[in-house]
Design an enzyme around this catalytic site. Sequence first.
Site, PDB file in Angstrom:
ATOM      1  N   ASP A  75     -13.915   6.384  96.313  1.00  0.00           N
ATOM      2  CA  ASP A  75     -12.503   5.995  96.291  1.00  0.00           C
ATOM      3  C   ASP A  75     -12.030   5.423  97.621  1.00  0.00           C
ATOM      4  O   ASP A  75     -12.747   5.487  98.636  1.00  0.00           O
ATOM      5  CB  ASP A  75     -11.623   7.195  95.872  1.00  0.00           C
ATOM      6  CG  ASP A  75     -12.040   8.501  96.553  1.00  0.00           C
ATOM      7  OD1 ASP A  75     -12.667   8.440  97.628  1.00  0.00           O
ATOM      8  OD2 ASP A  75     -11.741   9.573  96.005  1.00  0.00           O
ATOM      9  N   ASN A 144      -6.602  20.860  92.984  1.00  0.00           N
ATOM     10  CA  ASN A 144      -6.082  20.706  91.624  1.00  0.00           C
ATOM     11  C   ASN A 144      -7.177  20.330  90.629  1.00  0.00           C
ATOM     12  O   ASN A 144      -6.882  19.989  89.490  1.00  0.00           O
ATOM     13  CB  ASN A 144      -4.968  19.650  91.599  1.00  0.00           C
ATOM     14  CG  ASN A 144      -5.466  18.251  91.957  1.00  0.00           C
ATOM     15  OD1 ASN A 144      -6.647  18.067  92.261  1.00  0.00           O
ATOM     16  ND2 ASN A 144      -4.580  17.271  91.932  1.00  0.00           N
ATOM     17  N   HIS A 146      -9.335  17.749  90.931  1.00  0.00           N
ATOM     18  CA  HIS A 146      -9.723  16.328  90.835  1.00  0.00           C
ATOM     19  C   HIS A 146     -11.134  16.096  91.357  1.00  0.00           C
ATOM     20  O   HIS A 146     -11.631  16.834  92.202  1.00  0.00           O
ATOM     21  CB  HIS A 146      -8.689  15.404  91.498  1.00  0.00           C
ATOM     22  CG  HIS A 146      -8.643  15.419  92.993  1.00  0.00           C
ATOM     23  ND1 HIS A 146      -7.499  15.106  93.701  1.00  0.00           N
ATOM     24  CD2 HIS A 146      -9.585  15.676  93.936  1.00  0.00           C
ATOM     25  CE1 HIS A 146      -7.756  15.160  94.992  1.00  0.00           C
ATOM     26  NE2 HIS A 146      -9.007  15.509  95.167  1.00  0.00           N
ATOM     27  N   GLU A 151      -6.928  12.491  89.125  1.00  0.00           N
ATOM     28  CA  GLU A 151      -6.011  13.632  89.108  1.00  0.00           C
ATOM     29  C   GLU A 151      -5.932  14.229  87.693  1.00  0.00           C
ATOM     30  O   GLU A 151      -6.337  13.576  86.718  1.00  0.00           O
ATOM     31  CB  GLU A 151      -4.615  13.165  89.553  1.00  0.00           C
ATOM     32  CG  GLU A 151      -4.572  12.488  90.930  1.00  0.00           C
ATOM     33  CD  GLU A 151      -4.760  13.448  92.109  1.00  0.00           C
ATOM     34  OE1 GLU A 151      -5.396  14.503  91.955  1.00  0.00           O
ATOM     35  OE2 GLU A 151      -4.270  13.122  93.214  1.00  0.00           O
TER      36      GLU A 151
HETATM   37  P1  PGA Z   1     -11.624  17.883 100.956  1.00  0.00           P
HETATM   38  O1  PGA Z   1     -11.173  17.041  99.689  1.00  0.00           O
HETATM   39  O2  PGA Z   1     -13.096  17.715 101.047  1.00  0.00           O
HETATM   40  O3  PGA Z   1     -10.921  17.217 102.123  1.00  0.00           O
HETATM   41  O4  PGA Z   1     -11.194  19.276 100.720  1.00  0.00           O
HETATM   42  C1  PGA Z   1     -11.928  17.166  98.524  1.00  0.00           C
HETATM   43  C2  PGA Z   1     -11.305  16.346  97.436  1.00  0.00           C
HETATM   44  O5  PGA Z   1     -10.067  16.147  97.462  1.00  0.00           O
HETATM   45  O6  PGA Z   1     -12.039  15.901  96.544  1.00  0.00           O
END
Ligand code: PGA
Length: 249
Positions: A75, A144, A146, A151
């Site tokens: 992404d 959450n 994702h 999302e």
């Molecule tokens: P993080 O994010 O590694 O910064 O915790 C993970 C994600 O949002 O997929």
Amino acid sequence: MFNKSIDNIKVFKVCDYAEMSNLAAEILISEVKNNPNIVLGLATGGTPEGMYKKIVEDHKLNNTSFEGVTSFNLDEYVGLTGDNETSYRHYMDEHLFNHVNINKENTFVPFGVSEDLSQGCLDYEATMKELGPINLQILGIGGNGHIGFNEPGTSFESITHVIDLDQSTIEANARYFNSIDDVPKKAVTMGISTIMRSEKIILLASGASKLDAVTKLLKGEISEDMPASVLRKHPNVIVIVDEEACPEL
Ligand code: PGA
């Protein structure tokens, strides 16, 4: 280390972030050695930083070659060009690409700035189809649930698309920006069906803030409200999770 299978998912429970990073790096390095022309799917964020550090250390020490490797990132933020320090292109250059002998032309990160973002998404899919499949995809998980920036509520059928970031994602990622107002509200992300086309997937999770998401991933319903739960339908998934992020198994 403790391991157990849940549906198709092999779960490795490790002590902490360092052990998670070491194990993920070990697996990735051995896959690169087995297949020097491997196509990798790569993730950004705090979670894989330790893994990239280990890969760079190994490259310096053992000369593991990335010359033939192709990579596709999950992404990118809409509105940020690759020279912006908070872009994911910049993250990848800083954490991995500048430190190993990968050919930058073979590293793909979705474009967050384009006259036609929707066409850019279709082009990204076409490039993945041409050069893929992705042999090994690395994933983190959002608090959450994702994966990529898909999302809750994203269709399991989705391909690369533009998404509105959840408020919880914006808040979680604000730590990388000067202020929460600077966090982009939209991103381009591989879709869930894009991710599911990968031959093998490793999901990493560390820390108490991921416990709820990992619990639902492993034990909850398979539902579009919990994007990561789709992984229970994939035949070849490893979850590496540390003590704090791991439910009772
Ligand atoms: P993080 O994010 O590694 O910064 O915790 C993970 C994600 O949002 O997929």
